[in-house]
Write a protein that holds these residues in place. Structure first.
Motif, PDB file in Angstrom:
ATOM      1  N   ASP A   8       0.818  -1.204   0.000  1.00  0.00           N
ATOM      2  CA  ASP A   8       0.000   0.000   0.000  1.00  0.00           C
ATOM      3  C   ASP A   8       0.854   1.256   0.000  1.00  0.00           C
ATOM      4  OD1 ASP A   8      -2.337  -1.598   2.242  1.00  0.00           O
ATOM      5  OD2 ASP A   8      -2.329  -1.491   0.057  1.00  0.00           O
ATOM      6  N   GLN A   9       2.165   1.090   0.222  1.00  0.00           N
ATOM      7  CA  GLN A   9       3.085   2.224   0.249  1.00  0.00           C
ATOM      8  C   GLN A   9       4.253   1.933  -0.687  1.00  0.00           C
ATOM      9  OE1 GLN A   9       3.548   2.000   4.638  1.00  0.00           O
ATOM     10  NE2 GLN A   9       2.912   4.119   4.642  1.00  0.00           N
ATOM     11  N   PRO A  10       4.016   2.052  -2.002  1.00  0.00           N
ATOM     12  CA  PRO A  10       5.035   1.630  -2.971  1.00  0.00           C
ATOM     13  C   PRO A  10       6.309   2.460  -2.940  1.00  0.00           C
ATOM     14  CG  PRO A  10       3.238   2.798  -4.062  1.00  0.00           C
ATOM     15  CD  PRO A  10       2.793   2.555  -2.642  1.00  0.00           C
ATOM     16  N   HIS A  11       6.288   3.664  -2.323  1.00  0.00           N
ATOM     17  CA  HIS A  11       7.461   4.530  -2.352  1.00  0.00           C
ATOM     18  C   HIS A  11       8.263   4.490  -1.056  1.00  0.00           C
ATOM     19  CE1 HIS A  11       5.979   5.979  -6.144  1.00  0.00           C
ATOM     20  NE2 HIS A  11       4.857   6.398  -5.603  1.00  0.00           N
ATOM     21  N   VAL A  12       7.877   3.620  -0.133  1.00  0.00           N
ATOM     22  CA  VAL A  12       8.608   3.520   1.123  1.00  0.00           C
ATOM     23  C   VAL A  12       9.945   2.840   0.882  1.00  0.00           C
ATOM     24  CG1 VAL A  12       8.656   2.392   3.379  1.00  0.00           C
ATOM     25  CG2 VAL A  12       6.565   3.501   2.588  1.00  0.00           C
ATOM     26  N   SER A  13      11.004   3.377   1.461  1.00  0.00           N
ATOM     27  CA  SER A  13      12.313   2.753   1.367  1.00  0.00           C
ATOM     28  C   SER A  13      12.449   1.724   2.476  1.00  0.00           C
ATOM     29  CB  SER A  13      13.426   3.804   1.503  1.00  0.00           C
ATOM     30  OG  SER A  13      14.677   3.169   1.609  1.00  0.00           O
ATOM     31  N   TRP A  14      12.745   0.481   2.101  1.00  0.00           N
ATOM     32  CA  TRP A  14      12.850  -0.586   3.096  1.00  0.00           C
ATOM     33  C   TRP A  14      14.258  -0.685   3.684  1.00  0.00           C
ATOM     34  CZ3 TRP A  14       8.233  -1.419   4.389  1.00  0.00           C
ATOM     35  CH2 TRP A  14       7.197  -1.492   3.442  1.00  0.00           C
ATOM     36  N   ASP A  15      15.188   0.193   3.247  1.00  0.00           N
ATOM     37  CA  ASP A  15      16.550   0.129   3.759  1.00  0.00           C
ATOM     38  C   ASP A  15      16.614   0.326   5.263  1.00  0.00           C
ATOM     39  OD1 ASP A  15      17.407  -0.279   1.225  1.00  0.00           O
ATOM     40  OD2 ASP A  15      17.988   1.798   0.855  1.00  0.00           O
ATOM     41  N   ILE A  16      15.677   1.123   5.802  1.00  0.00           N
ATOM     42  CA  ILE A  16      15.712   1.411   7.227  1.00  0.00           C
ATOM     43  C   ILE A  16      15.384   0.171   8.058  1.00  0.00           C
ATOM     44  CG2 ILE A  16      15.104   3.842   6.923  1.00  0.00           C
ATOM     45  CD1 ILE A  16      12.227   3.113   7.677  1.00  0.00           C
ATOM     46  N   MET A  17      14.888  -0.897   7.406  1.00  0.00           N
ATOM     47  CA  MET A  17      14.518  -2.099   8.130  1.00  0.00           C
ATOM     48  C   MET A  17      15.393  -3.273   7.711  1.00  0.00           C
ATOM     49  SD  MET A  17      10.348  -1.823   8.195  1.00  0.00           S
ATOM     50  CE  MET A  17      10.225  -2.912   9.617  1.00  0.00           C
ATOM     51  N   SER A  18      16.584  -2.970   7.191  1.00  0.00           N
ATOM     52  CA  SER A  18      17.418  -4.032   6.652  1.00  0.00           C
ATOM     53  C   SER A  18      17.825  -5.048   7.706  1.00  0.00           C
ATOM     54  CB  SER A  18      18.664  -3.434   5.988  1.00  0.00           C
ATOM     55  OG  SER A  18      19.395  -2.682   6.946  1.00  0.00           O
ATOM     56  N   ASP A  19      17.894  -4.622   8.990  1.00  0.00           N
ATOM     57  CA  ASP A  19      18.285  -5.534  10.064  1.00  0.00           C
ATOM     58  C   ASP A  19      17.105  -5.928  10.936  1.00  0.00           C
ATOM     59  OD1 ASP A  19      20.988  -5.457   9.312  1.00  0.00           O
ATOM     60  OD2 ASP A  19      21.242  -3.551  10.350  1.00  0.00           O
ATOM     61  N   ASP A  20      15.900  -5.604  10.508  1.00  0.00           N
ATOM     62  CA  ASP A  20      14.724  -5.844  11.316  1.00  0.00           C
ATOM     63  C   ASP A  20      14.114  -7.196  10.953  1.00  0.00           C
ATOM     64  OD1 ASP A  20      11.627  -3.955  11.881  1.00  0.00           O
ATOM     65  OD2 ASP A  20      12.393  -5.792  12.756  1.00  0.00           O
ATOM     66  N   VAL A  21      14.480  -8.232  11.672  1.00  0.00           N
ATOM     67  CA  VAL A  21      13.967  -9.573  11.401  1.00  0.00           C
ATOM     68  C   VAL A  21      12.455  -9.598  11.536  1.00  0.00           C
ATOM     69  CG1 VAL A  21      13.999 -11.982  12.152  1.00  0.00           C
ATOM     70  CG2 VAL A  21      16.116 -10.636  12.159  1.00  0.00           C
ATOM     71  N   ARG A  22      11.948  -8.981  12.584  1.00  0.00           N
ATOM     72  CA  ARG A  22      10.508  -8.956  12.809  1.00  0.00           C
ATOM     73  C   ARG A  22       9.769  -8.315  11.640  1.00  0.00           C
ATOM     74  NH1 ARG A  22       8.704  -5.048  17.417  1.00  0.00           N
ATOM     75  NH2 ARG A  22       9.293  -3.613  15.764  1.00  0.00           N
ATOM     76  N   GLY A  23      10.305  -7.240  11.108  1.00  0.00           N
ATOM     77  CA  GLY A  23       9.658  -6.547   9.998  1.00  0.00           C
ATOM     78  C   GLY A  23       9.512  -7.431   8.776  1.00  0.00           C
ATOM     79  N   PHE A  24      10.563  -8.157   8.422  1.00  0.00           N
ATOM     80  CA  PHE A  24      10.496  -9.055   7.269  1.00  0.00           C
ATOM     81  C   PHE A  24       9.449 -10.146   7.485  1.00  0.00           C
ATOM     82  CE2 PHE A  24      15.006  -7.654   6.503  1.00  0.00           C
ATOM     83  CZ  PHE A  24      14.746  -7.014   5.302  1.00  0.00           C
ATOM     84  N   LEU A  25       9.458 -10.726   8.670  1.00  0.00           N
ATOM     85  CA  LEU A  25       8.526 -11.816   8.951  1.00  0.00           C
ATOM     86  C   LEU A  25       7.083 -11.330   8.978  1.00  0.00           C
ATOM     87  CD1 LEU A  25      10.577 -13.670  11.711  1.00  0.00           C
ATOM     88  CD2 LEU A  25      10.089 -14.508   9.394  1.00  0.00           C
ATOM     89  N   LEU A  26       6.848 -10.140   9.518  1.00  0.00           N
ATOM     90  CA  LEU A  26       5.493  -9.600   9.569  1.00  0.00           C
ATOM     91  C   LEU A  26       4.972  -9.276   8.178  1.00  0.00           C
ATOM     92  CD1 LEU A  26       5.506  -7.267  12.716  1.00  0.00           C
ATOM     93  CD2 LEU A  26       4.173  -9.356  12.383  1.00  0.00           C
ATOM     94  N   ARG A  27       5.822  -8.729   7.320  1.00  0.00           N
ATOM     95  CA  ARG A  27       5.365  -8.399   5.968  1.00  0.00           C
ATOM     96  C   ARG A  27       5.049  -9.676   5.182  1.00  0.00           C
ATOM     97  NH1 ARG A  27       9.285  -4.541   6.732  1.00  0.00           N
ATOM     98  NH2 ARG A  27      10.881  -5.594   5.495  1.00  0.00           N
ATOM     99  N   ARG A 134      -0.526 -12.194  15.307  1.00  0.00           N
ATOM    100  CA  ARG A 134       0.160 -11.002  14.812  1.00  0.00           C
ATOM    101  C   ARG A 134       0.405  -9.980  15.917  1.00  0.00           C
ATOM    102  NH1 ARG A 134       1.073  -6.372  12.565  1.00  0.00           N
ATOM    103  NH2 ARG A 134       1.930  -6.266  10.446  1.00  0.00           N
ATOM    104  N   ASP A 135      -0.563  -9.823  16.817  1.00  0.00           N
ATOM    105  CA  ASP A 135      -0.399  -8.867  17.917  1.00  0.00           C
ATOM    106  C   ASP A 135       0.804  -9.234  18.791  1.00  0.00           C
ATOM    107  OD1 ASP A 135      -2.585  -7.475  17.040  1.00  0.00           O
ATOM    108  OD2 ASP A 135      -3.949  -8.206  18.583  1.00  0.00           O
ATOM    109  N   ARG A 136       0.993 -10.520  19.039  1.00  0.00           N
ATOM    110  CA  ARG A 136       2.134 -10.926  19.858  1.00  0.00           C
ATOM    111  C   ARG A 136       3.448 -10.721  19.102  1.00  0.00           C
ATOM    112  NH1 ARG A 136       0.844 -13.479  24.762  1.00  0.00           N
ATOM    113  NH2 ARG A 136       3.065 -13.080  25.128  1.00  0.00           N
ATOM    114  N   LEU A 137       3.455 -11.037  17.813  1.00  0.00           N
ATOM    115  CA  LEU A 137       4.679 -10.871  17.028  1.00  0.00           C
ATOM    116  C   LEU A 137       5.080  -9.405  16.912  1.00  0.00           C
ATOM    117  CD1 LEU A 137       4.270 -13.356  14.050  1.00  0.00           C
ATOM    118  CD2 LEU A 137       5.355 -13.725  16.271  1.00  0.00           C
TER     119      LEU A 137
END
Length: 207
Positions: A8-27, A134-137
């Motif tokens: 839903d946010q095609p212009h967001v830069s994902w570089d800021i989450m390059s080390d965020d394991v949780r972020g990758f798994l949640l997406r 998802r809430d717990r993760l």
């Protein structure tokens, strides 16, 4: 279905989450959830209880409000295709198990997980499990995801992130299985809903 993969946010830069394991798994979880929700959206109880072949895993109405699911003795192709009732029960089973054994008392067993009894109840239960999981993760740190403390089911001794990744894979597999049966029913001329979609007459009304 390909459109579900678009952010839903095609212009967001994902570089800021390059080390965020949780972020990758949640997406990844969010994408798998969209795929499953698509196939559950207008699912009917009649389609759930219909059997796609003469044999295959199904559910049995054993008493008022109680539906028990078959359990296979093997995983060979000779089992036959599972019904939508069984496939949706299976989602309820493994997700309830992993929620309970990761964040609850860890006492839930397969035998105590029943099929919800209808399409609306299936949607409600699976959505409930999704929210709980998802809430717990969403509140877990990367350190918690690399710890083995919560890894109790379906395996032990591995980082909890492996359990989260397993859930994502299992959810995607379930979406594919449910979707395949729904597409099969969608072109079955013996199904009144398929006849309507294809512009064909209902065989019963044509008699």
């Amino acid at each position: 279905l390909y459109g579900l993969a678009q952010t839903d946010q095609p212009h967001v830069s994902w570089d800021i989450m390059s080390d965020d394991v949780r972020g990758f798994l949640l997406r990844q979880l969010d994408l798998a959830w969209k795929l499953l929700a698509y196939h559950l959206d207008d699912l009917t109880t009649a389609d759930c209880l219909r059997r796609p072949a003469g044999r295959g895993l199904h559910v049995e109405h054993v008493s008022a409000g109680e539906w028990r699911a078959d359990w296979p003795e093997h995983e060979g192709y000779a089992l036959g295709p599972s019904s939508l009732a069984w496939l949706t029960w299976h989602v309820c089973f493994w997700w309830a198990m992993v929620v309970d054994h990761s964040f609850g008392r860890g006492t839930l067993t397969r035998e105590t997980v029943l099929w919800p009894g209808g399409a609306d109840a299936v949607r409600h239960r699976i959505a409930q499990l999704h929210s709980q999981w998802r809430d717990r993760l969403a509140s877990m740190s990367d350190a918690e995801l690399t710890s083995t403390a919560r890894t109790q089911w379906p395996f032990t001794g591995r980082p909890f992130g492996d359990v989260v990744a397993w859930v994502n894979v299992e959810l995607t597999k379930s979406a594919a299985e449910i979707g395949y049966v729904r597409f099969l029913y969608g072109v079955d001329l013996g199904n009144p809903r398929a006849n309507e979609a294809l512009g064909a007459p209902d065989p019963e009304s044509a008699v």
